[in-house]
Scaffold this active site. Sequence first.
Site, mmCIF file in Angstrom:
data_model
loop_
_atom_site.group_PDB
_atom_site.id
_atom_site.type_symbol
_atom_site.label_atom_id
_atom_site.label_comp_id
_atom_site.label_asym_id
_atom_site.label_seq_id
_atom_site.Cartn_x
_atom_site.Cartn_y
_atom_site.Cartn_z
ATOM 1 N N GLU A 45 0.858 -1.174 0.000
ATOM 2 C CA GLU A 45 0.000 0.000 0.000
ATOM 3 C C GLU A 45 0.900 1.230 0.000
ATOM 4 O O GLU A 45 1.994 1.218 0.568
ATOM 5 C CB GLU A 45 -0.860 -0.042 1.259
ATOM 6 C CG GLU A 45 -1.792 1.142 1.464
ATOM 7 C CD GLU A 45 -2.494 1.073 2.822
ATOM 8 O OE1 GLU A 45 -3.579 1.651 2.938
ATOM 9 O OE2 GLU A 45 -1.951 0.447 3.757
ATOM 10 N N LYS A 110 -9.715 0.843 -1.731
ATOM 11 C CA LYS A 110 -9.811 0.349 -0.357
ATOM 12 C C LYS A 110 -11.175 0.672 0.242
ATOM 13 O O LYS A 110 -11.618 1.819 0.253
ATOM 14 C CB LYS A 110 -8.704 0.987 0.476
ATOM 15 C CG LYS A 110 -8.586 0.490 1.901
ATOM 16 C CD LYS A 110 -7.407 1.209 2.582
ATOM 17 C CE LYS A 110 -7.174 0.753 3.993
ATOM 18 N NZ LYS A 110 -6.064 1.518 4.615
ATOM 19 N N CYS A 146 -4.556 -3.518 3.640
ATOM 20 C CA CYS A 146 -4.214 -3.137 5.007
ATOM 21 C C CYS A 146 -5.365 -3.313 5.997
ATOM 22 O O CYS A 146 -5.697 -4.424 6.381
ATOM 23 C CB CYS A 146 -3.677 -1.711 5.010
ATOM 24 S SG CYS A 146 -2.732 -1.279 6.492
#
Length: 268
Positions: A45, A110, A146
Site C-alpha cells: 500500500e 480500499k 491493510c
Amino acid sequence: MTAAPLCIAACQITSGPDPADNLATMKTWVRRAADSGARVVVFPEATMARFGSPLAAVAQPLDGPWATAVSELAEAHSVLIAAGMFTPDGNRVRNTVLLSGLGHHTGYHKIHLYDAFGFRESDTVAPGAHPVTINVDDVVLGVATCYDVRFPALFQQLATSGATAILLPTSWGAGPGKAEQWEVLVRARALDSGSWIVGCDQADPKTTGVQVDPGAPTGIGCSLVVDPLGQVTGRLAAAPGLLFTEVDTATTTHARRATGVLANRATF
C-alpha cells in the site's frame, strides 16, 4: 482441472514521498522478481507515495502517467503488478491498488478506511465500495488493503467470488502489539476464507534510516504468506526484502472441503 501453481513475489520496500523515485525503485524489484520466475509482483500500500505525504498533490487517475509507467513496466517483464497508489476523488483521494499487466489494467479502491489508533484516513481518503477479483493463468486473485484485514466478510466475499488467493498490500501502523495483531489477522483471514493470503507490507523505515511522520502508518515489515489452513509458509523481517510463494489452488480446494468454512456459513 487444477491450475498450475502461480509464482507470486511480495516486494517489501520503503516508499518515499516522490512517485518518480518510487517508480525507479519498483523497476529494480520487478526485474529481480521476474528474473526469478514471478508472474505476479506485489508491492505495498502507498507505493506511489508514503503516508504522511500530501496525497492530493500526488494523486493521478488510472490512465495517468504513473499508472501508465507501471503498466509499461509490467508488460516489459510479462507480469501482473499490484501496487498501492492514490487516485483523485473530488476533495479527497482513493486509496487504490493498481493491477496492471498480462492484459489487465484496473484498480481496487480500499473499502475499509483506517480510522483507528489515533489516525483518520477518512479525512483525506474516500472509501471504495466494490470487491475486486482478477484472473491470472487460471488462478483467481482477490485484492484487499491493510485495514481491510480486520473485516472477515470481505475475504469471504472474495472467496465466494472465486478467489483462491488474496493479495494484501499494506502500510501497517507501528505500535505496541501491532506486529502480533498483523500476523494473527492475516492467519485468521486465511482460515475464514480458505484462501492463500499474500500480505506485503512497507518495510520498517528504521531499517533504512528513512525519516517519516511518526503519526502516520508507514510500515513495520513482517510481510508474510499464509496458506488456506492458516500456516505461515514464508515471512520477512523488518528490512526490505523479496518473498516468493507458489500458490497452489489444490491446497485451497482441500482446505475448504476440510474446514467447511464457506459451505457451512450461516447467513442472518
